[in-house]
Design an enzyme around this catalytic site. Structure first.
Site, mmCIF file in Angstrom:
data_model
loop_
_atom_site.group_PDB
_atom_site.id
_atom_site.type_symbol
_atom_site.label_atom_id
_atom_site.label_comp_id
_atom_site.label_asym_id
_atom_site.label_seq_id
_atom_site.Cartn_x
_atom_site.Cartn_y
_atom_site.Cartn_z
ATOM 1 N N HIS A 155 0.486 -1.185 -0.567
ATOM 2 C CA HIS A 155 -0.128 0.232 -0.094
ATOM 3 C C HIS A 155 0.827 1.163 -0.198
ATOM 4 O O HIS A 155 2.356 0.757 0.155
ATOM 5 C CB HIS A 155 -0.789 0.150 0.695
ATOM 6 N N LYS A 159 -0.628 4.897 4.291
ATOM 7 C CA LYS A 159 -1.214 3.857 5.581
ATOM 8 C C LYS A 159 -0.708 3.832 6.584
ATOM 9 O O LYS A 159 0.362 3.686 6.884
ATOM 10 C CB LYS A 159 -1.300 2.753 4.479
#
Length: 264
Positions: A155, A159
């Site tokens: 990600h 995040k």
């Protein structure tokens, strides 16, 4: 046509949800942002989010934001939703909840706030493809015991929680079907894999919206199932699907995206 209250309205996920909802003819009647956000008091039109003149309000006005809404849609933070969800559920508003990173205790509180009060969809990932991946994972119990299972996820660098909620859910499914006793989150030094271990690895790189790989490897072959999200819009799409599905639900319980897609 649905009327939606969207939390984190000025953020990236909030923008994606509003754009998806507006494109399908739904109204945004209650955009909400975190306390102190400079967008509070401005309209969605002024911010260039969509062509609605609805003003963004702070969490202290969550009841006002939900007053005319059919469904509350959110991808914010655990701290925010611990406060918001009980207030929203107390008003009888349906909930489409995609926030991840809850502790076990926080998740218990959130579920208790919704269960028996309102129809709600609570999912670690609203992507249609990911939820089909969850269903496929359950069928992989057919592999012989000497095949190992590993999960990797990538990600964007912004995040906060790791592993992702999606990787955790996938890990729970694999643990249930394969009987793993513990999970290893990466390796260092002398660390040979043990038969009772499931591996989950999380990477954070650039602006990657989300990549999840489920790898099954035996002595002479490997199966790799990969899901790639092109943008956050895939989550917004699923959250709006869930909101539409919720509009016809009357049973006050916490559903999953598997229920929405008819996979459960």
């Amino acid at each position: 046509m649905l009327r939606l209250c969207v939390a984190g309205a000025a953020g990236r996920m909030g923008n994606a949800v509003i754009s998806e909802a507006a494109a399908k003819g739904h109204q945004i009647t209650g955009p909400v942002e975190a306390a102190g956000n400079p967008c509070i008091g401005k309209t969605l039109r002024e911010l260039g989010i969509c062509d609605f003149d609805t003003r963004i309000v702070g969490p202290d006005r969550i009841s006002e934001a939900c007053r005319d809404a059919d469904v509350y849609v959110t991808f914010t933070t655990p701290a925010a939703e611990i406060q918001n969800i009980p207030a929203v559920a107390a008003m009888g508003r349906r909930v489409s909840l995609g926030t991840t990173g809850f502790t076990e205790e926080q998740e218990r509180q959130i579920r208790e706030a919704m269960a028996g009060r309102v129809p709600a969809v609570f999912a670690p990932n609203f992507s249609v493809g990911v939820n089909i991946l969850f269903s496929l994972a359950k069928a992989l119990k057919a592999f012989p015991q000497d095949y190992t299972f590993s999960i990797s996820e990538i990600h964007h660098t912004g995040k906060k929680d790791a592993p992702s909620g999606t990787a955790k859910k996938l890990g729970q499914i694999i643990t249930d079907v394969r009987g793993y006793k513990r999970t290893v989150y990466g390796r260092e030094g002398m660390s040979p894999r043990q038969p009772e271990e499931l591996e989950i690895v999380a990477l954070r790189a650039g602006g990657v919206p989300g990549i999840h790989d489920l790898i099954v490897a035996g002595p002479h072959e490997m199966l790799k199932i990969e899901h790639v999200a092109f943008s956050r819009s895939v989550l917004a799409q699923g959250a709006v699907y869930a909101a539409e599905w919720l509009s016809s639900q009357t049973q006050p319980k916490v559903f999953s995206m598997q229920d929405v897609l008819g996979l459960s």
